[in-house]
Design a protein around this motif. Structure first.
Motif, PDB file in Angstrom:
ATOM      1  N   THR A  97       0.841  -1.202   0.000  1.00 55.03           N
ATOM      2  CA  THR A  97       0.000   0.000   0.000  1.00 55.03           C
ATOM      3  C   THR A  97       0.869   1.241   0.000  1.00 55.03           C
ATOM      4  O   THR A  97       1.919   1.273   0.641  1.00 55.03           O
ATOM      5  N   LYS A  98       0.409   2.254  -0.740  1.00 60.51           N
ATOM      6  CA  LYS A  98       1.020   3.578  -0.698  1.00 60.51           C
ATOM      7  C   LYS A  98      -0.058   4.591  -0.338  1.00 60.51           C
ATOM      8  O   LYS A  98      -1.106   4.623  -0.977  1.00 60.51           O
ATOM      9  N   VAL A  99       0.204   5.401   0.676  1.00 60.32           N
ATOM     10  CA  VAL A  99      -0.708   6.486   1.050  1.00 60.32           C
ATOM     11  C   VAL A  99       0.009   7.801   0.747  1.00 60.32           C
ATOM     12  O   VAL A  99       1.067   8.083   1.307  1.00 60.32           O
ATOM     13  N   HIS A 100      -0.566   8.578  -0.190  1.00 58.96           N
ATOM     14  CA  HIS A 100       0.025   9.850  -0.587  1.00 58.96           C
ATOM     15  C   HIS A 100      -0.683  10.985   0.138  1.00 58.96           C
ATOM     16  O   HIS A 100      -1.917  11.079   0.102  1.00 58.96           O
ATOM     17  N   LEU A 101       0.076  11.836   0.792  1.00 59.10           N
ATOM     18  CA  LEU A 101      -0.449  13.028   1.450  1.00 59.10           C
ATOM     19  C   LEU A 101       0.014  14.255   0.652  1.00 59.10           C
ATOM     20  O   LEU A 101       1.201  14.384   0.336  1.00 59.10           O
ATOM     21  N   PHE A 102      -0.914  15.126   0.329  1.00 58.94           N
ATOM     22  CA  PHE A 102      -0.588  16.364  -0.373  1.00 58.94           C
ATOM     23  C   PHE A 102      -0.758  17.502   0.638  1.00 58.94           C
ATOM     24  O   PHE A 102      -1.873  17.910   0.947  1.00 58.94           O
ATOM     25  N   TRP A 103       0.388  17.936   1.189  1.00 59.98           N
ATOM     26  CA  TRP A 103       0.398  18.866   2.334  1.00 59.98           C
ATOM     27  C   TRP A 103       0.670  20.285   1.823  1.00 59.98           C
ATOM     28  O   TRP A 103       1.670  20.526   1.145  1.00 59.98           O
ATOM     29  N   PRO A 104      -0.176  21.269   2.192  1.00 63.91           N
ATOM     30  CA  PRO A 104       0.025  22.645   1.710  1.00 63.91           C
ATOM     31  C   PRO A 104       1.334  23.244   2.222  1.00 63.91           C
ATOM     32  O   PRO A 104       1.689  23.095   3.385  1.00 63.91           O
ATOM     33  N   ILE A 105       2.032  23.910   1.331  1.00 59.11           N
ATOM     34  CA  ILE A 105       3.244  24.637   1.690  1.00 59.11           C
ATOM     35  C   ILE A 105       2.844  26.008   2.229  1.00 59.11           C
ATOM     36  O   ILE A 105       1.937  26.656   1.707  1.00 59.11           O
ATOM     37  N   ALA A 106       3.500  26.435   3.312  1.00 53.52           N
ATOM     38  CA  ALA A 106       3.195  27.740   3.901  1.00 53.52           C
ATOM     39  C   ALA A 106       3.506  28.840   2.886  1.00 53.52           C
ATOM     40  O   ALA A 106       4.577  28.857   2.282  1.00 53.52           O
ATOM     41  N   GLU A 107       2.542  29.741   2.712  1.00 53.70           N
ATOM     42  CA  GLU A 107       2.719  30.825   1.748  1.00 53.70           C
ATOM     43  C   GLU A 107       3.618  31.907   2.336  1.00 53.70           C
ATOM     44  O   GLU A 107       3.567  32.209   3.520  1.00 53.70           O
ATOM     45  N   ASP A 108       4.477  32.497   1.482  1.00 50.94           N
ATOM     46  CA  ASP A 108       5.354  33.586   1.912  1.00 50.94           C
ATOM     47  C   ASP A 108       4.623  34.917   1.850  1.00 50.94           C
ATOM     48  O   ASP A 108       3.909  35.204   0.895  1.00 50.94           O
ATOM     49  N   GLY A 109       4.807  35.766   2.834  1.00 55.24           N
ATOM     50  CA  GLY A 109       4.243  37.125   2.819  1.00 55.24           C
ATOM     51  C   GLY A 109       2.763  37.120   3.096  1.00 55.24           C
ATOM     52  O   GLY A 109       2.122  36.122   3.372  1.00 55.24           O
ATOM     53  N   ASN A 110       2.161  38.252   3.016  1.00 51.61           N
ATOM     54  CA  ASN A 110       0.732  38.436   3.239  1.00 51.61           C
ATOM     55  C   ASN A 110       0.044  38.725   1.926  1.00 51.61           C
ATOM     56  O   ASN A 110       0.554  39.461   1.083  1.00 51.61           O
ATOM     57  N   ASN A 111      -1.089  38.119   1.758  1.00 48.30           N
ATOM     58  CA  ASN A 111      -1.865  38.370   0.547  1.00 48.30           C
ATOM     59  C   ASN A 111      -2.682  39.638   0.739  1.00 48.30           C
ATOM     60  O   ASN A 111      -3.594  39.686   1.549  1.00 48.30           O
ATOM     61  N   GLN A 112      -2.347  40.634   0.032  1.00 45.79           N
ATOM     62  CA  GLN A 112      -3.044  41.912   0.153  1.00 45.79           C
ATOM     63  C   GLN A 112      -4.105  42.005  -0.946  1.00 45.79           C
ATOM     64  O   GLN A 112      -3.799  41.930  -2.128  1.00 45.79           O
ATOM     65  N   GLU A 113      -5.309  42.120  -0.495  1.00 46.08           N
ATOM     66  CA  GLU A 113      -6.397  42.244  -1.458  1.00 46.08           C
ATOM     67  C   GLU A 113      -6.670  43.713  -1.724  1.00 46.08           C
ATOM     68  O   GLU A 113      -6.821  44.522  -0.828  1.00 46.08           O
ATOM     69  N   SER A 114      -6.768  44.044  -2.984  1.00 44.31           N
ATOM     70  CA  SER A 114      -7.036  45.432  -3.353  1.00 44.31           C
ATOM     71  C   SER A 114      -7.687  45.459  -4.708  1.00 44.31           C
ATOM     72  O   SER A 114      -7.358  44.679  -5.592  1.00 44.31           O
ATOM     73  N   THR A 115      -8.590  46.299  -4.821  1.00 42.34           N
ATOM     74  CA  THR A 115      -9.299  46.439  -6.111  1.00 42.34           C
ATOM     75  C   THR A 115      -8.799  47.637  -6.872  1.00 42.34           C
ATOM     76  O   THR A 115      -9.272  47.920  -7.967  1.00 42.34           O
ATOM     77  N   SER A 116      -7.850  48.379  -6.269  1.00 41.55           N
ATOM     78  CA  SER A 116      -7.365  49.562  -6.972  1.00 41.55           C
ATOM     79  C   SER A 116      -6.465  49.158  -8.109  1.00 41.55           C
ATOM     80  O   SER A 116      -5.814  48.142  -8.084  1.00 41.55           O
ATOM     81  N   GLY A 117      -6.429  49.958  -9.125  1.00 42.43           N
ATOM     82  CA  GLY A 117      -5.536  49.712 -10.237  1.00 42.43           C
ATOM     83  C   GLY A 117      -6.142  48.864 -11.330  1.00 42.43           C
ATOM     84  O   GLY A 117      -5.480  48.549 -12.311  1.00 42.43           O
ATOM     85  N   ILE A 118      -7.392  48.380 -11.192  1.00 44.93           N
ATOM     86  CA  ILE A 118      -8.020  47.575 -12.233  1.00 44.93           C
ATOM     87  C   ILE A 118      -8.611  48.512 -13.293  1.00 44.93           C
ATOM     88  O   ILE A 118      -9.421  49.384 -13.001  1.00 44.93           O
ATOM     89  N   GLU A 119      -8.166  48.328 -14.511  1.00 45.09           N
ATOM     90  CA  GLU A 119      -8.621  49.206 -15.583  1.00 45.09           C
ATOM     91  C   GLU A 119     -10.060  48.879 -15.973  1.00 45.09           C
ATOM     92  O   GLU A 119     -10.587  47.817 -15.682  1.00 45.09           O
ATOM     93  N   LYS A 120     -10.651  49.777 -16.654  1.00 42.31           N
ATOM     94  CA  LYS A 120     -12.008  49.612 -17.170  1.00 42.31           C
ATOM     95  C   LYS A 120     -12.032  48.432 -18.128  1.00 42.31           C
ATOM     96  O   LYS A 120     -11.199  48.325 -19.023  1.00 42.31           O
TER      97      LYS A 120
END
Length: 919
Positions: free
Chosen positions: A770-793
């Motif tokens: 038997t093989k059990v595969h685990l897909f473990w999330p890698i810690a993301e670097d930095g902070n995800n900054q959400e912003s809607t500014s700068g989106i063109e028409k």
């Protein structure tokens, strides 16, 4: 003109010289980088790995290998920058040991055979290292090797071979040092070049044996332990051996630091340097006090036995070398009456035996031929003795043994009654010897007089003979006082077991004195009970947590729909030219309140998330910790190894959760292998999404193509699972191990890996493991900054979009905004209506925007059905529960993007424009 021409030539030559100089400088720097990486590593193994990594970075090679030539054209990969290649067989179509080569396409030189997978590789460099070794670098389709790369490989081939040999030597030295340091026997090493032979090393067992610390004894002669008289023969013999720098074994009276006496069995042997000179004396020391005491007791018993022989019912005689009697007790006279000689000392054995035969003949009783022709020296050569039937009907067992002085000691025992009980006794003894529980008999002082093989193995004696005379209680920790019948659980002393073994011990007194004791190993039973209790508590916690998560998810879903209407309406108002400046401030407050509410909903969604899913940890340290915890729990019949490729990575969550999952999976593998020889391996490596990972169906959780994962695999070569068993493997309390299993290991692992946003996949076949595969999330670097500014028409004037949401208000806001960007929008509250519209005219729709949680069909069902009709249509799933959706179809279909409610309308519109206009 001539001067100008010469000037141009001179400048051209100068340019060529500069280019050559730059080329040589670059080549020298590449070589220096490799040498620096090799020379600055902490240890030989790290040096070889650093060299491989630097070469790969410098040349762009994908695989760096050192290969060793075998028979019949085969080679073995002995070292590689990818651990999964080490030990694999490689059968190249060309001679890789003859000369350096730069081959642009390895398929052009013939078929490559062996265990190594070469299908993703293209060009390669190879240079002989030395003898049967060669150094090679393989590249993929994007790698182009040049002459400088070949020269670098050629120059570093010998260094790579030396690094490999250095790493092997370092590993052997570490093993030897660990064996001496961890030995249960005391080790002491002295400097034989110094007249007083001072100690230069003692191990922990020596410190425990003597009571002295290393700091107290180093630099001192070992005589401080001696309690022997200065002129004792054994001490004189030891002094002579030390003086002559020779070896030997000595039995000495010693004393510990606290003046406690003990008998020390010391073995001395010299160690020579490379020049052949003796530079050290090594002494191994063992406490044999109990053995000496047992020998003394044996001598005392022997003396008493000799005194009691005269009155014994068994016949005993001692015949000297010439055949004359030295001793015969009264039982001999009773068993073999010889009136003429009467078995007196000084008479010959042959005369007494002749007299016995004549006496029997006078009584007119039949005499067997065996008795007539009794040969005592021949009987002494028999190991087991011989039975005789006497004329009076008694059965006598005669046994004789030769003595070192040429004499013979013989015994005669009446076994008539014994023969009647022999069958019953032999059956009982066979049952005791074959019992899996330990059974032993001891005297009133607790010294072992009998022990069966199972008992000897359980108590760490190895063989039964090693246990006789030893106190059984000395093998255990914290033995309580014994009174009559007893029963308790005791832990075996760590000196006699590599694992912490717990035994259930019960004893009963014997009528003749002493005790019979039964020992049962309950280590596994206690471990199973403890593990089952822990796993049951953890499963209940996870189930409660999941219930909380589902409740919060439902609340968040409904609230996010309301927020989508509010924030979307604000966006539409902002797009309106008819609004008055006085209401802008109010609109901004509504928008800010909507954004804050969205964040509060996100926090609500995290309410059911466990604390262990927050934070990050180093994979390498976590793997080392798990390995250290598991190795003592893996039985000797199973080889356990941890093989890693890319372990320098930080993972999401905490190491305790990581350890718990891997330990559960590894112990499951131990049970799957059972008592047969087997292997369990834990491997870790990077994961590329172009390898088709996202299209694979997971058994638990899902793979998000926007995230990075590390793949961990726990594999075993145990019994494996059939399809039906595998389909139930993740069900709580389902087990195939009967009372030895609780059915929680895989179920908990699946819930725990999902709790941190990962996935689990099981591969198993009957007989193949038997093989059990685990897909473990890698810690993301930095902070995800959400912003809607700068989106063109955005411009959607030529797009036809169908929107599906069971909340008509949410759909209306989306539709109004997209129409404001120029799109033609159709709104459906029932996903089946949208599917019918697409089926009627697949080519007329530019994009599909759909909610996920809807009646009749969810977003995954709708997306899968639409992709079958028109595979290239982009689909945008909008849901408040994006982080909790584990639908594998959304990541495997292709062309599907996900947005969290309340959605940022500008980003959604921009994504639609990009997806519908890209080629």
């Amino acid at each position: 003109m001539a001067d100008d021409e010469r000037l141009r030539e001179t400048l051209l030559e100068l340019q060529i010289l500069r280019e050559r100089e730059a080329s040589l400088l670059a080549e020298t720097k590449r070589l220096a980088d490799c040498l620096e990486a090799f020379s600055t590593a902490d240890n030989p193994a790290a040096a070889l790995s650093a060299l491989f990594a630097t070469i790969a970075q410098t040349t762009g090679a994908r695989r760096i290998v050192l290969i060793e030539k075998q028979l019949a054209g085969a080679s073995t990969i002995v070292a590689s920058n990818h651990g999964d290649w080490e030990g694999l067989k490689l059968i190249p179509p060309i001679d890789m040991y003859a000369r350096p080569r730069n081959v642009t396409d390895l398929s052009l030189v013939g078929d490559w055979k062996g265990d190594a997978q070469m299908k993703d590789l293209r060009g390669f460099l190879v240079a002989p290292a030395s003898g049967h070794f060669s150094f090679a670098a393989f590249g993929d389709k994007d790698t182009r090797f040049d002459a400088k790369d070949l020269e670098l490989i050629r120059r570093l081939a010998g260094l790579a071979l030396q690094g490999f040999r250095n790493a092997n030597i370092a590993a052997e030295n570490n093993l030897l040092a660990a064996a001496i340091s961890g030995s249960s026997s005391g080790f002491a090493i002295s400097d034989a070049t110094h007249p007083d032979s001072p100690l230069v090393y003692v191990n922990a067992a020596f410190e425990e044996l003597s009571g002295y610390s290393a700091e107290e004894v180093l630099g001192e002669n070992c005589r401080f332990l001696s309690a022997e008289p200065a002129d004792s023969p054994e001490r004189r013999r030891l002094r002579a051996a030390v003086k002559d720098k020779s070896g030997g074994t000595f039995l000495l009276q010693n004393k510990r630091k606290d003046k406690t006496p003990f008998w020390n069995e010391l073995t001395l042997f010299p160690v020579r340097n490379v020049s052949g000179d003796i530079v050290n004396l090594v002494a191994t020391q063992s406490d044999v006090t109990e053995r000496v005491a047992a020998a003394a007791e044996r001598d005392r018993v022997t003396a008493r036995m000799e005194q009691s022989l005269a009155s014994s019912d068994d016949g005993f005689m001692l015949v000297e070398q010439g055949g004359d009697l030295a001793f015969a007790n009264d039982a001999v006279r009773a068993i073999f009456p010889a009136p003429a000689r009467d078995w007196k000392a000084g008479t010959s054995f042959s005369d007494n035996w002749r007299s016995y035969l004549e006496h029997i003949a006078v009584l007119e009783r039949p005499i067997s031929e065996e008795l007539k022709s009794l040969d005592l020296p021949a009987l002494a050569q028999l190991k087991e003795g011989q039975e005789f039937e006497l004329p009076d009907g008694r059965s006598i067992f005669l046994k004789a043994r030769p003595l070192k002085d040429g004499g013979i000691v013989a015994s005669a025992t009446d076994i008539t009654a014994r023969l009647h009980a022999q069958n019953l006794l032999s059956q009982r003894l066979a049952a005791i010897e074959a019992a899996k529980d330990g059974i032993l008999i001891c005297d009133d002082e607790g010294r072992i007089t009998y022990i069966n093989p199972a008992g000897a193995e359980l108590m760490g004696f190895g063989k039964s003979g090693n246990a006789y005379g030893q106190k059984w209680s000395s093998r255990y920790e914290g033995v309580p006082s014994i009174r009559a019948t007893f029963g308790f659980e005791l832990t075996l002393n760590h000196k006699y077991s590599s694992n912490k073994s717990v035994h259930e011990i019960s004893g009963s007194p014997l009528p003749s004195g002493g005790y019979v004791i039964v020992i049962r190993d309950i280590t596994d039973s206690l471990a199973y009970e403890e593990r089952e209790a822990d796993m049951t508590r953890e499963l209940i916690r996870l189930q409660r947590q999941e219930a909380v998560a589902q409740l919060t998810a439902g609340i968040a879903h409904d609230f996010n729909n309301l927020l989508s209407v509010i924030t979307g309406s604000v966006t539409l108002i902002e797009l309106s030219d008819a609004r008055s400046p006085e209401i802008d401030e109010h609109i901004q407050r509504i928008a800010q309140a909507g954004q804050q509410s969205s964040k509060l909903v996100a926090q609500l969604l995290d309410a059911g998330r466990p604390e262990e899913t927050i934070g990050q940890f180093d994979l390498a340290n976590a793997l080392n910790s798990v390995s250290a915890l598991l190795r003592p729990q893996v039985p000797n019949n199973i080889h356990y190894k941890v093989a890693t490729d890319h372990v320098a990575v930080m993972l999401k969550g905490n190491p305790e959760l990581f350890s718990q999952i891997l330990m559960n999976l590894s112990l499951n593998a131990v049970h799957a292998i059972g008592v047969d020889a087997g292997e369990i391996s834990v491997s870790a490596g990077g994961m590329q999404f172009d390898d088709g990972i996202t299209s694979r169906k997971m058994d638990a959780g899902r793979i998000d193509s926007s995230r990075r994962y590390t793949q961990l695999t726990v594999s075993d070569n145990g019994s494996g699972m059939d399809t039906d068993t595998k389909s139930k493997a993740l069900t709580p309390y389902f087990t195939t191990k009967g009372r030895h299993g609780n059915g929680l290991g895989l179920a908990m692992a699946s819930m725990q890996i999902q709790s941190i946003g990962g996935a689990l996949k099981i591969e198993s076949e009957i007989g193949l493991g038997t093989k059990v595969h685990l897909f473990w999330p890698i810690a993301e670097d930095g902070n995800n900054q959400e912003s809607t500014s700068g989106i063109e028409k955005v411009h959607l004037s030529d797009k036809t979009i169908i929107i599906v949401d069971d909340d008509e208000r949410v759909g209306a806001v989306l539709a109004a905004f997209l129409e404001a960007q120029g799109a033609e929008v159709a709104l459906c509250t029932d996903p089946r209506d949208a599917l019918s519209a697409i089926e009627d005219d697949p080519g007329s729709w530019s994009a599909l925007v759909t909610d996920y949680d809807m009646p009749a069909m969810n977003g995954g069902d709708l997306a899968a059905a639409v992709k079958k009709i028109t595979p290239h249509i982009p689909i945008f799933v909008v849901s408040a529960l994006v982080g909790r959706i584990s639908d594998p179809r959304l990541s495997s279909l292709g062309g599907v993007e996900m947005f969290r409610k309340p959605v940022e309308l500008e980003k959604l519109a921009a994504a639609i424009e990009f997806s519908t206009t890209k080629v």
